[in-house]
Design a protein around this motif. Structure first.
Motif, mmCIF file in Angstrom:
data_model
loop_
_atom_site.group_PDB
_atom_site.id
_atom_site.type_symbol
_atom_site.label_atom_id
_atom_site.label_comp_id
_atom_site.label_asym_id
_atom_site.label_seq_id
_atom_site.Cartn_x
_atom_site.Cartn_y
_atom_site.Cartn_z
ATOM 1 N N ASN A 240 1.008 -1.071 -0.011
ATOM 2 C CA ASN A 240 -0.249 -0.143 0.265
ATOM 3 C C ASN A 240 0.681 1.170 0.273
ATOM 4 O O ASN A 240 0.328 2.256 -0.864
ATOM 5 N N VAL A 241 1.510 1.308 0.791
ATOM 6 C CA VAL A 241 2.738 2.479 0.956
ATOM 7 C C VAL A 241 3.365 2.850 -0.853
ATOM 8 O O VAL A 241 2.832 3.360 -0.928
ATOM 9 N N PHE A 242 3.719 1.406 -1.519
ATOM 10 C CA PHE A 242 3.734 1.583 -2.182
ATOM 11 C C PHE A 242 3.150 2.073 -3.407
ATOM 12 O O PHE A 242 3.862 2.836 -4.025
ATOM 13 N N ILE A 243 2.471 1.156 -3.412
ATOM 14 C CA ILE A 243 1.227 1.723 -4.404
ATOM 15 C C ILE A 243 1.043 3.476 -4.521
ATOM 16 O O ILE A 243 0.416 4.666 -4.971
ATOM 17 N N VAL A 384 -7.218 5.656 -4.463
ATOM 18 C CA VAL A 384 -6.098 6.972 -3.814
ATOM 19 C C VAL A 384 -5.836 7.676 -5.239
ATOM 20 O O VAL A 384 -5.772 8.493 -5.449
ATOM 21 N N SER A 385 -6.019 7.328 -6.399
ATOM 22 C CA SER A 385 -5.810 8.188 -7.561
ATOM 23 C C SER A 385 -7.258 9.475 -7.086
ATOM 24 O O SER A 385 -7.015 10.507 -8.161
ATOM 25 N N ILE A 389 -5.046 9.965 0.749
ATOM 26 C CA ILE A 389 -5.015 9.586 1.834
ATOM 27 C C ILE A 389 -7.006 8.687 2.279
ATOM 28 O O ILE A 389 -6.552 6.883 2.944
ATOM 29 N N TYR A 390 -7.415 8.797 1.842
ATOM 30 C CA TYR A 390 -9.239 8.599 2.338
ATOM 31 C C TYR A 390 -9.134 7.714 1.748
ATOM 32 O O TYR A 390 -9.672 6.267 2.417
ATOM 33 N N GLY A 391 -8.971 7.402 0.472
ATOM 34 C CA GLY A 391 -8.320 6.495 -0.617
ATOM 35 C C GLY A 391 -7.907 4.724 -0.119
ATOM 36 O O GLY A 391 -8.709 3.835 -0.533
ATOM 37 N N ILE A 392 -6.636 4.881 0.167
ATOM 38 C CA ILE A 392 -6.782 3.377 0.315
ATOM 39 C C ILE A 392 -6.264 3.722 2.034
ATOM 40 O O ILE A 392 -6.599 1.744 1.965
#
Length: 415
Positions: A240-243, A384-385, A389-392
């Motif tokens: 997730n951090v990578f994405i 995320v796109s 923040i709220y998306g992830i």
């Protein structure tokens, strides 16, 4: 006989309790030392450079799954069954270590090609290259072996000592933004120290011999489904951090990564329980296994609920105390929502990390994790796109819920 009764009444239970304490000691170091470093690094490096460091660490965490190749479960189970067979233990140990080191070299070559091929990585190649030392250190670290023979006490202190060393080095030598490349350097040194010393200690219990091609083939075949499962697990535990970093940039990755470290710390406290119980559970009959899982569930829910309650009440104060950064505290609500997933995480770990491996149901475990991993990546990339923040955060919470649902539906269907 229940787990608690086993602990009270026989040597095996007392050994399990001792292993749990050692595992808890290791896990506490794994969790608390990074949490001590976390606010220091965010304040010293800023969220952008800290996000870069996390991005490189996340990349290497994903790569390590190709080196670990599922031996964390399959080899542990084999060793736990072969505890009294010194010759077979040496065969398994030598085969696993040989495979992991060969894979570490192969993965390093691929990693180097990726870094050089993409400008985004090539620009900060030192950070990515230095981060790979963690992969090598973990390849050397035979935690699966010590878990299998139920002697985790031998490496607990050394593991913690190594982490204290790299934590101290970071505090001493990382003094300004320009020192950011020292973070992966010292982190790798810590893992290499722990891996080397624990490997040397393991040779007191087994002999390092020429590995049998037959044994290597058997282990690779047996571990295939676990390997695929671990790839899937990385898709929601480490990717997730990578994405976020690749889609939204290093600064947003730094903000989310700060939240994720705290969330992963909470999940991490479940791991010693699972690891200590696993060898014992693997040799029980099915009725005992299922009864033990049912009895552990309320305890896991209680632990997770205590953590979530603390975060819901004091979440903003915790972020302010740790980071004192408005870029991070502006997303306090997202942080609180993320931490509610701890309840779902604890419940799915009971089945995915403990029950399914104990009965050798690796394919079923793989299928559940594949669904969760693919679901997480697709949802994360989409959300995320749109809403970084709220998306992830939404993707993580929903993924942990889906995993818990699938895991327990399967468990009750087997009744």
């Amino acid at each position: 006989m229940s787990i608690l009764k086993s602990i009270k009444e026989n040597a095996a239970g007392r050994k399990m309790a001792g292993n749990y304490v050692s595992l808890l000691f290791i896990q506490a170091a794994n969790i608390l030392l990074p949490l001590i470093l976390l606010p220091y690094l965010v304040r010293t490096l800023g969220v952008e450079k800290y996000g870069l460091v996390l991005l490189a660490q996340s990349f290497c965490t994903i790569l390590y799954v190709f080196v670990e190749f599922g031996f964390n479960l399959s080899a542990t189970r084999r060793i736990s069954i072969l505890k009294d067979n010194a010759s077979e233990k040496s065969q398994v140990f030598s085969a696993v270590i040989s495979i992991k080191l060969l894979l570490a070299v192969a993965v390093a070559v691929v990693y180097a090609i990726i870094i050089l091929a993409f400008p985004r990585f090539r620009l900060e190649w030192e950070v990515y290259a230095l981060s790979y030392g963690v992969v090598v250190g973990q390849a050397l670290f035979p935690d699966w072996f010590f878990q299998g023979i139920e002697k985790m006490q031998f490496i607990a202190i050394l593991n913690v000592l190594a982490k204290i060393i790299f934590t101290a080095l970071i505090f001493i030598f990382v003094r300004e933004v320009g020192d950011y490349s020292n973070v992966p350097l010292f982190t790798s040194i810590g893992f290499l120290i722990a891996g080397t010393i624990s490997f040397i200690i393991s040779l007191k219990f087994v002999k390092l011999i020429k590995p049998s091609k037959k044994m290597m083939g058997e282990l690779m075949t047996e571990s295939k489904s676990i390997f695929v499962s671990n790839i899937a697990a990385r898709l929601f535990n480490s990717a997730n951090v990578f994405i976020v970093g690749m889609i939204a940039g290093d600064a947003i990755a730094g903000i989310y990564g700060s939240f994720e470290r705290i969330f992963m710390a909470a999940k991490g406290f479940f791991s010693p329980i699972m690891q200590a119980v696993f060898p014992w559970l693997s040799v029980q009959d099915e009725a005992k296994r299922r009864a033990s899982i049912r009895k552990m569930a309320p305890f896991i829910i209680l632990l997770a609920s205590v953590f979530v309650t603390i975060i819901l009440i004091f979440g903003e104060d915790i972020l302010q105390l740790l980071f004192d950064d408005t870029a991070i505290t502006a997303y306090t609500t997202a942080f609180k929502i993320l931490c509610t997933a701890t309840v779902f995480a604890g419940l799915n770990m009971l089945i995915i990390t403990l029950y399914l491996p104990s009965i050798g149901a690796y394919v079923k475990r793989m299928n559940i994790l594949l669904v969760g991993g693919i679901f997480n990546v697709l949802l994360a990339c989409l959300l995320v796109s749109i809403w970084p923040i709220y998306g992830i955060v939404a993707a993580v919470v929903l993924t942990e819920f889906v995993l818990a649902l699938l895991s327990w539906v399967y468990f009750f269907k087997q009744s």
